[in-house]
Every structure is written in structure tokens, then in C-alpha cells.
Design a protein around this motif. Structure first.
Motif, PDB file in Angstrom:
ATOM      1  N   PHE A   1       0.850  -1.191   0.000  1.00  0.00           N
ATOM      2  CA  PHE A   1       0.000   0.000   0.000  1.00  0.00           C
ATOM      3  C   PHE A   1       0.887   1.243   0.000  1.00  0.00           C
ATOM      4  N   LEU A   2       0.301   2.404  -0.353  1.00  0.00           N
ATOM      5  CA  LEU A   2       1.022   3.675  -0.405  1.00  0.00           C
ATOM      6  C   LEU A   2       0.474   4.635   0.655  1.00  0.00           C
ATOM      7  N   TYR A   3       1.372   5.458   1.144  1.00  0.00           N
ATOM      8  CA  TYR A   3       0.993   6.575   2.028  1.00  0.00           C
ATOM      9  C   TYR A   3       1.553   7.838   1.376  1.00  0.00           C
ATOM     10  N   ILE A   4       0.677   8.739   0.908  1.00  0.00           N
ATOM     11  CA  ILE A   4       1.116   9.949   0.217  1.00  0.00           C
ATOM     12  C   ILE A   4       1.675  10.939   1.245  1.00  0.00           C
ATOM     13  N   THR A   5       2.947  11.311   1.062  1.00  0.00           N
ATOM     14  CA  THR A   5       3.615  12.210   2.019  1.00  0.00           C
ATOM     15  C   THR A   5       3.766  13.631   1.494  1.00  0.00           C
ATOM     16  N   ALA A   6       3.688  13.819   0.180  1.00  0.00           N
ATOM     17  CA  ALA A   6       3.808  15.166  -0.399  1.00  0.00           C
ATOM     18  C   ALA A   6       3.179  15.173  -1.779  1.00  0.00           C
ATOM     19  N   VAL A   7       2.645  16.334  -2.160  1.00  0.00           N
ATOM     20  CA  VAL A   7       2.023  16.484  -3.476  1.00  0.00           C
ATOM     21  C   VAL A   7       2.837  17.489  -4.291  1.00  0.00           C
ATOM     22  N   HIS A   8       3.072  17.152  -5.567  1.00  0.00           N
ATOM     23  CA  HIS A   8       3.837  18.029  -6.463  1.00  0.00           C
ATOM     24  C   HIS A   8       2.916  18.405  -7.630  1.00  0.00           C
ATOM     25  N   ASP A   9       2.314  19.579  -7.520  1.00  0.00           N
ATOM     26  CA  ASP A   9       1.322  19.987  -8.517  1.00  0.00           C
ATOM     27  C   ASP A   9       1.948  20.433  -9.830  1.00  0.00           C
ATOM     28  N   LYS A  10       3.182  20.945  -9.764  1.00  0.00           N
ATOM     29  CA  LYS A  10       3.813  21.481 -10.969  1.00  0.00           C
ATOM     30  C   LYS A  10       5.044  20.667 -11.344  1.00  0.00           C
ATOM     31  N   PRO A  11       5.394  20.658 -12.645  1.00  0.00           N
ATOM     32  CA  PRO A  11       6.630  19.993 -13.067  1.00  0.00           C
ATOM     33  C   PRO A  11       7.834  20.649 -12.392  1.00  0.00           C
ATOM     34  N   SER A  12       8.871  19.879 -12.154  1.00  0.00           N
ATOM     35  CA  SER A  12      10.095  20.413 -11.546  1.00  0.00           C
ATOM     36  C   SER A  12      11.302  19.662 -12.090  1.00  0.00           C
ATOM     37  N   LYS A  13      12.424  20.317 -12.037  1.00  0.00           N
ATOM     38  CA  LYS A  13      13.657  19.752 -12.569  1.00  0.00           C
ATOM     39  C   LYS A  13      14.131  18.579 -11.706  1.00  0.00           C
ATOM     40  N   ARG A  14      14.560  17.512 -12.374  1.00  0.00           N
ATOM     41  CA  ARG A  14      15.140  16.370 -11.659  1.00  0.00           C
ATOM     42  C   ARG A  14      16.604  16.663 -11.361  1.00  0.00           C
ATOM     43  N   ASN A  15      17.054  16.325 -10.149  1.00  0.00           N
ATOM     44  CA  ASN A  15      18.492  16.418  -9.891  1.00  0.00           C
ATOM     45  C   ASN A  15      19.199  15.241 -10.548  1.00  0.00           C
ATOM     46  N   PHE A  16      20.499  15.248 -10.506  1.00  0.00           N
ATOM     47  CA  PHE A  16      21.273  14.214 -11.224  1.00  0.00           C
ATOM     48  C   PHE A  16      20.938  12.812 -10.729  1.00  0.00           C
ATOM     49  N   ASP A  17      20.825  12.647  -9.412  1.00  0.00           N
ATOM     50  CA  ASP A  17      20.547  11.317  -8.869  1.00  0.00           C
ATOM     51  C   ASP A  17      19.189  10.807  -9.321  1.00  0.00           C
TER      52      ASP A  17
END
Length: 643
Positions: free
Chosen positions: A588-604
Motif C-alpha cells: 500500500f502507499l501513504y502519500i507524504t507530499a504532493v507536487h502539482d507542478k513539473p520540476s527539474k530532476r536532480n542528477f541522482d
């Protein structure tokens, strides 16, 4: 030269070009039109609407493929031990299948299946050819038995009178029921030709002379799974002791009738060391696998759970419980049935007999040639080899003397000396053969090995399959060396590539979530209850369950969550525990944060995507280098004929 001659010369030139059918060259290497089309037709484009366009796209891919394989040859990757092992193993497997087909394995499988549907109770008259017994005398004895049967004598009495094997005499020839694979194939062939009540003409085997009778021919009863309590009766036991053992067996049977657990009776009373640790359960019982008296009692049980009355065999007293009746499959088209029969055919002697029948043909194909040597001295040489003596003191036969040869192999007296010494020290049936007949057997054995090892010389199918397999392995090795491993190991190159292209590595809208997997649904419900109290303590909650609960935290884009159900994109939302597809666990999943907008991925976060893209850059660079090393020339006249 006149215009007419120039025109004729041009026509001849084009005709020669078309005749050669070389589609393209890379460096000095040539690739034929037929090879290209064969490869394309093996991998057709399922969405093909414009065939010529699809062929052109595939041509580009095929050129790159040939360049990469050539790079592997240049690097001598085909000499790596792992490559050699895989190549040899693949060729052996394919060669085995091809030779099995030559030996008509499919017909052998059908024959075996047909025979598996029948059980035959067999009796025999058996005159064994023992040491010191003249074959003529044994032959006369079996003929007398056959004449007695022809005159109307009872088969059982005839077996008791004329057989010279003590076991056959005592049993009056009764072998019990047999089915397919119970007896050697040569005996099976004789028996399954007989109708119920019919007996065979005298049959000569390596053991002696036989007359077989089909006493009862019934529909196959299949297999049985049973458990037993065995009360061993020691050899030489007195009558008084035998009565005590019989009384003990009867008392155990009475307890079983009263409802005592059979497993408990096994642990308390059984003396069968082989089955006591398995609650008395025996291996599956097939017709012909146990003694006749034991099998009769087993197959007489009809109902699951039924327990036999105590019965005696040479081993002691048995009380048996029927656990399962396993019928014979009557559906040859069932893949499990046909596969099991095929496995048995491959392991049994019938396939080897069929292959042996092909050796004469193989000897011709392999260009067998007998050597010329002094036979009298060869016999002395062989005796010395068997006894471990000196084999270097002979003039006409030396270790280097060629006894026979094939197209690419010579077999010497030295090879023979190792073989004959090993055979004579073994329990093989060949050990009793005289030297010259044994040499003939050795010729066939070596021929079979030679044919198998050199099958590519005689079989185009194997040659093509081996080439394709080897080139696929070389392609994998070359790609790993120049692209895959290189990209993963080039940390500086990866980081530079990311910095120069970071704008394309973006997280779409989504959420971060805890992904929690538990061993049971009940555990999942308990964990959810604890997390609802205080999510910040999730690590402590998970650790309290040890290996029963596993958790991970990650970010996901919408529609990429690792569960099938729809996920609400809000903090604190918990999905319903889902049973995993591959095991009994729940996730099962527990949602801890919501990201409404696109954002840049870091290198990792982008590393996997960066590696994939960087690999493509390295591959294109590598192909460009290969094309410089091996310039590509497409024969347009031939390409125009490709359809």
C-alpha cells in the motif's frame, strides 16, 4: 571502342553485378542480398505499410549490426572463455535435438504414449546363457520349451521345467504387470506385439533365450501414492517369532481401524528406515516398479484412505494406506503429458538404439576409413594395454598406429588402449566382448561422437543457428564493452551530459509516497492503524515488524504509482492494501507530499535516464568510427531488386 561495344560492356557489367547479388560491403567484407532478406523476414515489421521503406530502415539497422559484430571479432571477444562455453553448450543442445529428430524421436514418443495406456501381465520361459554353457545347448533347451508349448503344455509349468534361472523356475515365469519403460526396449517390443493369451517365438537377447507370453492385457491403472507401516521379519526367524510379528501387524491394523492416526502408527511401529521420516509415504508406485505380490495388494485398494489388511512379503508384514490414485493421461496433445513421455524416451534405451541404427549412415558421411595394421600383433598389444603393461615394445602396432580415421580425425592405438582398459575394468556389457568385436563397437562409439561434434559440416540448419547465436553473443559483448558498461563507468561523462542537457530531465506533476509491503493483509492493516497515529514515526513502526514489513520512500509521476488502484493526490491518503502479483505479500502507499507542478530532476533522480541517453550518444559515436574503419558501399543495382 565503339558505342555499341561500350553499351554491350555496360550490360555485361550490370548482369555480373546482379548475378553476384552482393547487397553491400563494409571494408572488404561482403553481405549478400539473400542473407539480408533472410534476416529481415525473421523480424518483419508488424506495422509495415510501405515495405520498401521498412526494408530501407532495416538495412540501416542491419549494417550497424554487421559493423558491431565485426568490432567484436576485431577485439577477439570470441576467444573469451565465457563465449566459448556458451557457444559449445548451445551447439551441443541444438545438435542433440537434430540427432534426436534423425532418430525419429517423435515417433518413439507416440509409440511410448500408446503403450503407456496398457498394462500387460507377462510370463516368460528363460534359458540363461551362463558362463560355460554352450549356446547350442541353450538354443536346444528353448526350442524344446517352444515345442512343448506348441503341443499344448501349460505355460507356467513349461517355464518351471525348461527355464534354468532359479528365480524364473520358482515364479513359474511370472513377471507381473509391466507397462512402457518397465523393461528394456528390446523386450518391450516383443511383448507389446502379443495379443492377450499369445506367446512369442524364441527370442535371443544378450542374457539368453526368452519366450514371452501376454497373460493379461488391461487398460493402464496409472500410479498410486501410499503410506505404509512395515514390520520387518528378519531372515531365519523362527516360526514362533514369525507368529509374534504377524500378531503385532494385526494389532496395528486393528488400531488403524479404530481411527488411530496412521502417521502416529508409522512413527511408533514401522521399521522401514527409508519412509519412517516421511510419515511412511513411499515414492509413487508404478506398474512393474515393485515386487508382484506387493503391487497386487497396492492396486487392489480402491478408495482414498482405505487401509489394507496386513500382508506378508519377503521383507516382512505391511499395512498400507491409499493416499492418492493418479490416472494415466489419455491426451497426447496435453503439453505436460507429451513432455514427460519425451523426457523418458530421451533417458531410456530406445533412443540410443534408434541412434545406433544410424551409425552406418554416419560412417559414410564422416568418411570413415579403416586402418591397415597387423591383427595378430594388435591382439597382443590390446592384452598388454588391458593388463597395464608396456605398449611401446611392438614393431607392427605402436601407440601411433592409425586404427581408423574420419575426415578430420585419426584414431590411434593409443586412443584404443585407454578405451579398452577402461571398458574391461567397468561393469559395461561391452566388457565381455572379444577384442575385434569390441573394436567394431569402438568404431561406432567414436563415429557417433565425431558426427555430433562435427554436425555443422553436415547440417546447414545447425550451421546457421550456431552462426546467429554466436553473432548475437558477440553483439552483446561488444555493446557491453563499447556502450553499456562504458556509459555506467564514465561518471565524468555522465555528469557533463546531464549538465549540458538538464533541461529535458523534468519531474511531471505527481506525489511522493511511502511504499510499504507486508507479508499478510492483517499486518498491512495493523501498520496502517499505527501510521495514522503519527506518520513521523514510520521508521519505528516498520522496524517493530522485522522482516515482515519493508518500506521505501520515492517520488512518482501521476499514473506511475506502483499499485493498480486509482490514487488520490493528497497528503495523508492511504491506498487499500493490494496483493502482489508475484507472491503472497501486500503493498500500500501513504502519500507524504504532493507536487502539482513539473520540476527539474536532480542528477541522482535522473541518473537512469541520463545513462540511457548517454549510451545512445556513445553508440552513435562508435558506429561513426566503425563506418570510417569499414566504409559502407550499397550496391544500388542489387538494392533495386530487393522486394
Amino acid at each position: 571502342m565503339t558505342k555499341k561495344l561500350l553499351l554491350l560492356a555496360g550490360i555485361v557489367s550490370v548482369a555480373q553485378l546482379l548475378y553476384s547479388q552482393t547487397l553491400f560491403t563494409f571494408g572488404t567484407k561482403q553481405v549478400a542480398k539473400a542473407e539480408f532478406l533472410k534476416a529481415y523476414n525473421k523480424n518483419p515489421n508488424p506495422n509495415e505499410t510501405d515495405r520498401k521503406k521498412a526494408l530501407k530502415e532495416y538495412l540501416d539497422l542491419y549494417i550497424n549490426y554487421k559493423l558491431k559484430v565485426q568490432a567484436a571479432y576485431d577485439e577477439k571477444l570470441q576467444q573469451q572463455p565465457a563465449f566459448k562455453y556458451e557457444s559449445t553448450n548451445f551447439k551441443k543442445q541444438v545438435a542433440d535435438n537434430i540427432i534426436n529428430e534423425e532418430a525419429n524421436i517423435n515417433e518413439l514418443v507416440k509409440e511410448a504414449f500408446s503403450r503407456s495406456l496398457r498394462d500387460i501381465r507377462v510370463s516368460q520361459v528363460f534359458v540363461e546363457i551362463k558362463d560355460g554353457v554352450d549356446n547350442m545347448e541353450a538354443n536346444k533347451q528353448i526350442q524344446k520349451a517352444y515345442e512343448a508349448l506348441q503341443a499344448g503344455k501349460d505355460f507356467a509349468e513349461t517355464a518351471a521345467v525348461f527355464s534354468n534361472d532359479e528365480g524364473t523356475k520358482q515364479s513359474k515365469g511370472d513377471l507381473g504387470f509391466i507397462t512402457v519403460f518397465t523393461l528394456p526396449y528390446e523386450f518391450e517390443n516383443e511383448i507389446f506385439k502379443l495379443k492377450q493369451g499369445q506367446y512369442s517365438t524364441p527370442y535371443r537377447s544378450s542374457l539368453g533365450y526368452h519366450i514371452f507370453k501376454n497373460v493379461v492385457d488391461r487398460e493402464a491403472v496409472g500410479k498410486r501414492k501410499v503410506a505404509q507401516v512395515l514390520i520387518t521379519v528378519p531372515p531365519g526367524a523362527t516360526d514362533e517369532n514369525r507368529k509374534k510379528f504377524a500378531a503385532l501387524a494385526d494389532s496395528i491394523y486393528q488400531k488403524a481401524k479404530l481411527g488411530y492416526a496412521f502417521e502416529k502408527l508409522v512413527s511408533e511401529y514401522s521399521t522401514d528406515r527409508a519412509s519412517i521420516s516421511n510419515f511412511g509415504v513411499l515414492p509413487e508406485i508404478t506398474v512393474g516398479s515393485f515386487t508382484t505380490d506387493f503391487e497386487e495388494k497396492i492396486f487392489a485398494l480402491q478408495n482414498i484412505g482405505e487401509i489394507s489388511k496386513p500382508f506378508a512379503t519377503q521383507y516382512g508384514w505391511h499395512i498400507v494406506k491409499l493416499l492418492e490414485k493418479i490416472p494415466v493421461s489419455k491426451d497426447f496433445n496435453d503439453p505436460v503429458t507429451s513432455a514427460l513421455i519425451k523426457q523418458q524416451v530421451e533417458r531410456a534405451d530406445r533412443l540410443q538404439i534408434a541412434k545406433k541404427g544410424l551409425v552406418k549412415k554416419w560412417m559414410s558421411l564422416c568418411k570413415f576409413k579403416a586402418g591397415i595394421f597387423d591383427e595378430k600383433e594388435f591382439l597382443i598389444f590390446t592384452d598388454s594395454a588391458i593388463k597395464g603393461g608396456n605398449v611401446n615394445g611392438f614393431k607392427k602396432v605402436t601407440p601411433t598406429t592409425v586404427l581408423f580415421s574420419f575426415a578430420k580425425q585419426k584414431v590411434t592405438a593409443s586412443d584404443w588402449s585407454k578405451f579398452v582398459k577402461a571398458i574391461k575394468q567397468s561393469s559395461s556389457s561391452l566388457a565381455n566382448k572379444a577384442t575385434m568385436p569390441l573394436l567394431r563397437e569402438y568404431e561406432q562409439i567414436v563415429c557417433s561422437e565425431y558426427y555430433h561434434e562435427h554436425l555443422e559440416d553436415f547440417n546447414e540448419n545447425l550451421r546457421q543457428q550456431s552462426k546467429e547465436f554466436d553473432e548475437a553473443n558477440l553483439l552483446f559483448s561488444a555493446m557491453d564493452k563499447y556502450v553499456w558498461s562504458k556509459a555506467g563507468e564514465d561518471s565524468v561523462g555522465l555528469k557533463n551530459y546531464y549538465n549540458n542537457n538538464s533541461g529535458k530531465y523534468v519531474w511531471a506533476a505527481g506525489a511522493s509516497a511511502l511504499v510499504i509491503t507486508t507479508t499478510t493483509k492483517e499486518t498491512a492493516d495493523e501498520v496502517i492503524t499505527e501510521l495514522k497515529k503519527d506518520i513521523t514515526l514510520w521508521r519505528d513502526v516498520v522496524s517493530n515488524y522485522g522482516t515482515s514489513v519493508v518500506a521505501d520512500s520515492s517520488r512518482y509521476e501521476i499514473n506511475q504509482f506502483p499499485v493498480k488502484q486509482k490514487v488520490e493526490n493528497r497528503v495523508g491518503y492511504i491506498t487499500t492494501p493490494e496483493k502482489n502479483a508475484g507472491d503472497e505479500a501486500y503493498t500500500f502507499l501513504y502519500i507524504t507530499a504532493v507536487h502539482d507542478k513539473p520540476s527539474k530532476r536532480n542528477f541522482d533522480d535522473a541518473r537512469g535516464m541520463v545513462i540511457n541517453d548517454y549510451q545512445q550518444v556513445l553508440e552513435q559515436k562508435w558506429i561513426a568510427e566503425l563506418k570510417k574503419k569499414y566504409p559502407i558501399k550499397i550496391k544500388e543495382a542489387v538494392w533495386n531488386t530487393v522486394k
